[in-house]
Design an enzyme around this catalytic site. Structure first.
Site, PDB file in Angstrom:
ATOM      1  N   LEU A  75      48.183  28.225  37.411  1.00 19.06           N
ATOM      2  CA  LEU A  75      48.904  29.268  38.130  1.00 19.06           C
ATOM      3  C   LEU A  75      50.003  28.596  38.940  1.00 19.06           C
ATOM      4  O   LEU A  75      49.784  27.547  39.548  1.00 19.06           O
ATOM      5  CB  LEU A  75      47.968  30.030  39.075  1.00 19.06           C
ATOM      6  CG  LEU A  75      47.001  31.038  38.449  1.00 19.06           C
ATOM      7  CD1 LEU A  75      46.021  31.539  39.498  1.00 19.06           C
ATOM      8  CD2 LEU A  75      47.748  32.201  37.825  1.00 19.06           C
ATOM      9  N   ASP A  76      51.193  29.191  38.950  1.00 21.12           N
ATOM     10  CA  ASP A  76      52.302  28.662  39.738  1.00 21.12           C
ATOM     11  C   ASP A  76      51.952  28.703  41.228  1.00 21.12           C
ATOM     12  O   ASP A  76      51.113  29.518  41.654  1.00 21.12           O
ATOM     13  CB  ASP A  76      53.564  29.493  39.504  1.00 21.12           C
ATOM     14  CG  ASP A  76      54.015  29.450  38.053  1.00 21.12           C
ATOM     15  OD1 ASP A  76      53.856  28.399  37.417  1.00 21.12           O
ATOM     16  OD2 ASP A  76      54.534  30.474  37.568  1.00 21.12           O
TER      17      ASP A  76
END
Length: 308
Positions: free
Chosen positions: A48-49
């Protein structure tokens, strides 16, 4: 000034459903959790960013053997797209490239732009992504200012729906397969609408087979750790929870022994394909492949060998 005591790691098996906080990379969140649990071996399933929050399954010990299966699973997100501004990273963390006026749009116009982004589509990855080119992540090349031709890949978008809107902000629900970038969906939606767009918020809701996950935040885990390691370990799911949805194959003692030696086992009935093998004591032994009336070992857990 006293040094922080060095973490003494321990063998630990299980799955943690982490609610990744805003601002941390997936690896930063993983390392914090690993040290909190003192796990010798840990990995996560699907980055996930830093801008994104939500479900990040963390695998400890033997659970890392099934991380690849979870990585390829169907996932769901909720995201906020901001129309009118395009960034180099396709999200709010990037530098603004261009700003354009947002036309008058009704729900029908937005639906018409969403429709081509559903199903099996070809998608160009963001240049700021972890995809590797020449053995190096694209984001590393982008940060050096290199010219990048991001790859185009076929991905599956199972659902893409408008759930609300406030001026130039569109709230979207997304369900997609492995390798799909929500940032790319939003970018392409903005281009179709003629004004550009970027992701302002992104939250992962679930990952198969965890359709209604009980997630733990880092703050929750730190508070639980104060109650002792046993309380912390109670937050973990058994390794086999990550294999829910695969057919079950129950073995007797002889079949369990043979499988532990890495040998195929004859078994009656059942469709060909991947399955999960269980011993006579009900313990999960690992992943097997059923074919022509036999089970062949694929990814067995270490205790399968101990059952010889």
């Amino acid at each position: 000034m006293s040094k922080k005591p060095r973490t003494v790691f321990r063998p630990l098996d299980g799955l943690l459903l982490l609610d990744k906080p805003l601002g941390l990379s997936s690896n930063q969140a993983l390392q914090q959790v690993r040290h909190l649990f003192r796990a010798e071996k840990a990995g996560h399933t699907g980055s996930l960013d830093p801008l994104a929050t939500g479900l990040l399954p963390v695998c400890f010990g033997e659970a890392t053997k099934i991380a690849g299966l979870l990585l390829g699973s169907r996932k769901a997100y909720e995201t906020t797209a901001v129309l009118g501004t395009t960034t180099d990273s396709d999200d709010a963390d990037g530098a603004v490239l261009v700003e354009r006026p947002v036309p008058e749009l009704d729900d029908a116009a937005i639906e018409a732009a969403l429709a081509p982004l559903r199903g099996a589509i070809h998608q160009r990855a963001p240049i700021y992504s972890a995809l590797k080119q020449g053995g190096e992540p694209l984001y590393a090349k982008a940060r050096r200012g290199e010219s990048i031709e991001a790859p185009v890949r076929e991905v599956e978008v199972h659902a893409l729906q408008l759930t609300g809107r406030e001026g130039p902000r569109l709230h979207l629900h997304v369900e997609c397969g492995s390798g799909t970038y929500v940032r790319s969906l939003v970018r392409d939606l903005g281009e179709t609408l003629g004004c550009g767009a970027h992701v302002a918020t992104l939250r992962r809701l679930w990952v198969d087979p965890f359709a209604a996950p009980r997630m733990y935040t880092l703050d929750e885990l730190r508070a639980i750790a104060e109650q002792g390691e046993a309380s912390l370990d109670a937050c973990l799911l058994p390794v086999e929870e990550g294999l829910a949805g695969y057919p079950r194959a129950d073995l007797d003692e002889e079949g369990t022994r043979r499988l532990g030696f890495g040998q195929s086992v004859r078994i009656e009935g059942g469709a060909d394909g991947l399955a999960v093998a269980y011993g006579p004591d009900g313990r999960c032994l690992g992943l097997v492949r059923r074919e022509d009336g036999k089970l062949a070992p694929q990814r067995l857990f270490r205790w399968a060998a101990a059952a010889q």
